[in-house]
Design a protein around this motif. Structure first.
Motif, short mmCIF file in Angstrom:
data_model
loop_
_atom_site.label_atom_id
_atom_site.label_comp_id
_atom_site.label_asym_id
_atom_site.label_seq_id
_atom_site.Cartn_x
_atom_site.Cartn_y
_atom_site.Cartn_z
N VAL A 1 33.24 29.19 44.57
CA VAL A 1 33.20 30.02 45.78
C VAL A 1 34.50 30.78 45.96
O VAL A 1 34.52 31.93 46.44
CB VAL A 1 32.86 29.18 47.03
CG1 VAL A 1 33.97 28.23 47.40
CG2 VAL A 1 32.51 30.09 48.21
N PHE A 2 35.62 30.20 45.55
CA PHE A 2 36.89 30.92 45.62
C PHE A 2 36.90 32.10 44.65
O PHE A 2 37.47 33.16 44.96
CB PHE A 2 38.05 29.98 45.31
CG PHE A 2 38.45 29.09 46.46
CD1 PHE A 2 37.84 29.23 47.70
CD2 PHE A 2 39.42 28.12 46.31
CE1 PHE A 2 38.20 28.42 48.77
CE2 PHE A 2 39.79 27.30 47.36
CZ PHE A 2 39.19 27.45 48.60
N ALA A 3 36.26 31.94 43.48
CA ALA A 3 36.18 33.05 42.53
C ALA A 3 35.39 34.21 43.14
O ALA A 3 35.78 35.39 43.01
CB ALA A 3 35.55 32.59 41.23
N LEU A 4 34.28 33.90 43.82
CA LEU A 4 33.51 34.94 44.48
C LEU A 4 34.29 35.56 45.63
O LEU A 4 34.30 36.79 45.81
CB LEU A 4 32.19 34.36 44.99
CG LEU A 4 31.20 33.84 43.94
CD1 LEU A 4 30.01 33.19 44.62
CD2 LEU A 4 30.73 34.97 43.03
N ALA A 5 34.94 34.71 46.42
CA ALA A 5 35.70 35.20 47.56
C ALA A 5 36.84 36.11 47.12
O ALA A 5 37.15 37.11 47.79
CB ALA A 5 36.24 34.03 48.38
N GLU A 6 37.47 35.78 45.99
CA GLU A 6 38.59 36.60 45.51
C GLU A 6 38.13 38.01 45.17
O GLU A 6 38.87 38.99 45.37
CB GLU A 6 39.24 35.95 44.29
CG GLU A 6 40.62 36.46 43.97
CD GLU A 6 41.62 36.17 45.09
OE1 GLU A 6 42.52 37.02 45.30
OE2 GLU A 6 41.51 35.12 45.75
N ILE A 7 36.91 38.15 44.65
CA ILE A 7 36.37 39.48 44.37
C ILE A 7 36.21 40.26 45.67
O ILE A 7 36.55 41.44 45.75
CB ILE A 7 35.02 39.35 43.63
CG1 ILE A 7 35.23 38.66 42.28
CG2 ILE A 7 34.38 40.72 43.44
CD1 ILE A 7 33.94 38.25 41.59
N MET A 8 35.72 39.58 46.70
CA MET A 8 35.56 40.25 48.00
C MET A 8 36.91 40.57 48.62
O MET A 8 37.07 41.61 49.27
CB MET A 8 34.72 39.39 48.92
CG MET A 8 33.27 39.28 48.49
SD MET A 8 32.21 38.51 49.75
CE MET A 8 32.28 39.75 51.06
N VAL A 9 37.89 39.69 48.43
CA VAL A 9 39.24 39.96 48.95
C VAL A 9 39.79 41.23 48.30
O VAL A 9 40.36 42.10 48.98
CB VAL A 9 40.17 38.76 48.68
CG1 VAL A 9 41.63 39.15 48.93
CG2 VAL A 9 39.78 37.58 49.56
#
Length: 305
Positions: A151-159
């Motif tokens: 989920v952090f990998a996905l969130a980093e893309i959104m960041v």
């Protein structure tokens, strides 16, 4: 028996100047890896109901000896869970790293497909992470950080998308007050990186990702539901990219591959213009016995989603 490997290792390494403690540490590490390898094989047939006695028997060890390396079944399960989460996180981050940094949607799909590929290749370990809870086992706190890597990998893309001002605005769906408390706690370590609504969309996509993978790993799509599971998965992950507000892939208006687009060999007819083929045949649309083609043309392939 592995227990006899200590003295053998000492004889092998003694001439290289290694101390007895370092030899013992090396041999211990090797035995631990052997124990985990055998335990993973047991996961494939028995699920999370591991028996230390059975693992010891397969290794040729007396049952009491295995407790020198893992004090309980739960300790062995925890080691397997952490390693599985780390392997899954490595795969997700590698999928992200393989795509250009400015291709936000491509990175999102890279992470998603990497998670699916790892899970299908390691169904027993995936089941240990996301299947039915093991009776009597409660995962300790040290499993939390490894579990968050995807989920952090996905969130980093959104960041990255938010920082570049490239995320589409979210639909106005009110967040329940109690959920907002949890979101605020999750957003606190990186204030301003994502808005509350952006984090909600990321978490919805995360749930969708593992829901789809679980359906496939556990055979929920294989009973006449979906024939091409990979194409279905890819389409669903593109929908989650839309939900997340990610822009289309470079060069594509809607994020689809050119190969997925319908092929049109002819230009559509303009309203009120006779069909060119009729002109070549010397006929007009209003000739007796000649019906006009339906709007849109019956020979046009349906647009794929």
């Amino acid at each position: 028996m592995p227990e006899r490997s200590l003295s053998a290792g000492f004889r092998v390494w003694q001439g290289d100047g290694m101390s007895a403690p370092s030899i013992r540490a090396r041999v211990r590490a090797e035995i631990i890896e052997e124990i985990k390898a055998v335990a993973r094989r047991h996961l494939e047939t028995e699920g999370g109901n591991l028996s230390l006695r059975a693992v010891a028997r397969d290794l040729g060890m007396v049952s009491s000896a295995i407790y020198r390396y893992f004090p309980s079944r739960d300790a062995l399960l925890t080691a397997l869970i952490i390693e599985a989460y780390q392997a899954l996180g490595d795969a997700a981050e590698a999928g992200d790293a393989a795509v250009a940094r400015d291709d936000l949607r491509g990175r999102w799909l890279g992470v998603s497909h990497a998670v699916r590929a790892w899970s299908l290749a390691h169904p027993a370990e995936y089941a240990l992470l996301y299947g039915s809870p093991v009776p009597g086992y409660a995962a300790p706190s040290e499993t939390v950080v490894p579990a968050q890597r995807v989920v952090f990998a996905l969130a980093e893309i959104m960041v990255d998308g938010a920082a570049a001002g490239r995320l589409a605005p979210p639909e106005a769906t009110p967040v329940p007050p109690r959920v907002r408390v949890d979101l605020a706690r999750l957003l606190a370590p990186r204030p301003g990186a994502l808005t509350e609504d952006q984090l909600v969309r990321c978490m919805a996509a995360w749930s969708q990702l593992f829901g789809l993978v679980s359906f496939e790993v556990f055979g929920r799509l294989a009973q006449g539901v979906v024939e091409d599971s990979e194409a279905y998965f890819d389409h669903q992950m593109r929908l989650t990219a839309d939900l997340a507000g990610l822009p289309a892939e470079p060069g594509h208006a809607d994020g689809r591959d050119e190969a997925d687009e319908p092929s049109h060999s002819e230009e559509p007819d303009e309203p009120g213009r006779p069909d060119e083929r009729d002109e070549l045949r010397g006929r007009d649309d209003d000739e007796p016995g000649h019906a006009a083609a339906p709007a849109g043309g019956s020979g046009q392939p349906a647009s794929e989603e």
